[in-house]
Each structure stands twice: as structure tokens, then as C-alpha cells.
Motif scaffolding. Structure first.
Motif, short mmCIF file in Angstrom:
data_model
loop_
_atom_site.label_atom_id
_atom_site.label_comp_id
_atom_site.label_asym_id
_atom_site.label_seq_id
_atom_site.Cartn_x
_atom_site.Cartn_y
_atom_site.Cartn_z
N TYR A 166 37.43 21.50 45.38
CA TYR A 166 38.01 20.94 44.16
C TYR A 166 37.20 19.73 43.71
N CYS A 167 36.90 18.82 44.65
CA CYS A 167 36.12 17.63 44.31
C CYS A 167 35.45 17.10 45.58
N PRO A 168 34.17 17.43 45.77
CA PRO A 168 33.46 16.97 46.97
C PRO A 168 33.48 15.44 47.13
N HIS A 169 33.41 14.73 46.01
CA HIS A 169 33.40 13.26 46.09
C HIS A 169 34.73 12.73 46.61
N ALA A 170 35.85 13.26 46.10
CA ALA A 170 37.17 12.83 46.58
C ALA A 170 37.33 13.17 48.06
N TRP A 171 36.83 14.34 48.46
CA TRP A 171 36.90 14.73 49.87
C TRP A 171 36.14 13.73 50.73
N TRP A 172 34.94 13.36 50.29
CA TRP A 172 34.11 12.42 51.05
C TRP A 172 34.80 11.06 51.13
N LEU A 173 35.35 10.59 50.00
CA LEU A 173 36.03 9.30 50.00
C LEU A 173 37.20 9.29 50.98
N ARG A 174 38.00 10.36 50.98
CA ARG A 174 39.14 10.43 51.89
C ARG A 174 38.66 10.53 53.34
N ARG A 175 37.61 11.29 53.58
CA ARG A 175 37.10 11.50 54.94
C ARG A 175 36.53 10.21 55.53
N THR A 176 35.88 9.40 54.68
CA THR A 176 35.27 8.16 55.17
C THR A 176 36.23 6.98 55.12
N GLY A 177 37.40 7.17 54.48
CA GLY A 177 38.39 6.11 54.42
C GLY A 177 38.12 5.07 53.35
N VAL A 178 37.21 5.36 52.43
CA VAL A 178 36.89 4.42 51.36
C VAL A 178 38.02 4.44 50.33
#
Length: 86
Positions: free
Chosen positions: A21-33
Motif C-alpha cells: 500500500y505504501c512502502p514509505h509508511a511501512w518503513w516509518l512504522r518498522r523503524t519507529g520514526v
């Protein structure tokens, strides 16, 4: 022999869905940013709403394409049957 020291990473089906759906949102959630930029967050929400509208339009076009394909193939089949009956 030294044991493998890599940490196992588990990815759930919902995470895969979120990534597509959104790779950037996934990355932000995964890294805790966590973003404090409310304007940027609003722009992201508007962007995703626009993308959702585009997906709905494309799905509608796909349904119409399939319907016209079925009608066309049915007409062709009827024409071939009529030719064979003559």
C-alpha cells in the motif's frame, strides 16, 4: 563452526499488505520514526486519498473491459456458429 548470528525477522501478511500500500509508511512504522511535520502528514493523507480514487477508477475500467471482452467473444462465437449452420 560458528552459529549464525543473524537476527530472525518475521514479516506478517498484514505487513506485506501495508508495504504494498505504501512502502514509505511501512518503513516509518518498522523503524519507529514518528513525524512531527503535520503539513507533510496531511499531504500524505491527501496523496493516498487521491491514489485510492485512482485505484477505484482503474478497477471500474477493468470490469467494463472484461464485460466488453465477454460480449465481443460471445458475438464472435455466435457469428462462427451461424456460418457453420449455413
Amino acid at each position: 563452526m560458528e552459529p549464525d548470528k543473524r537476527e530472525e525477522i518475521w514479516v506478517s501478511a498484514s505487513e506485506i499488505n501495508e508495504f504494498f500500500y505504501c512502502p514509505h509508511a511501512w518503513w516509518l512504522r518498522r523503524t519507529g520514526v514518528i513525524s512531527a511535520d503535520l503539513e507533510l502528514l496531511h499531504k500524505g493523507e491527501v496523496f493516498h486519498a487521491h491514489q485510492q480514487d485512482n485505484v477505484k477508477k482503474e478497477q471500474s475500467y477493468s470490469r467494463w473491459s472484461v464485460a466488453f471482452l465477454i460480449i465481443g467473444l460471445s458475438s464472435l462465437l455466435a457469428f462462427i456458429i451461424l456460418l457453420m449452420l449455413k
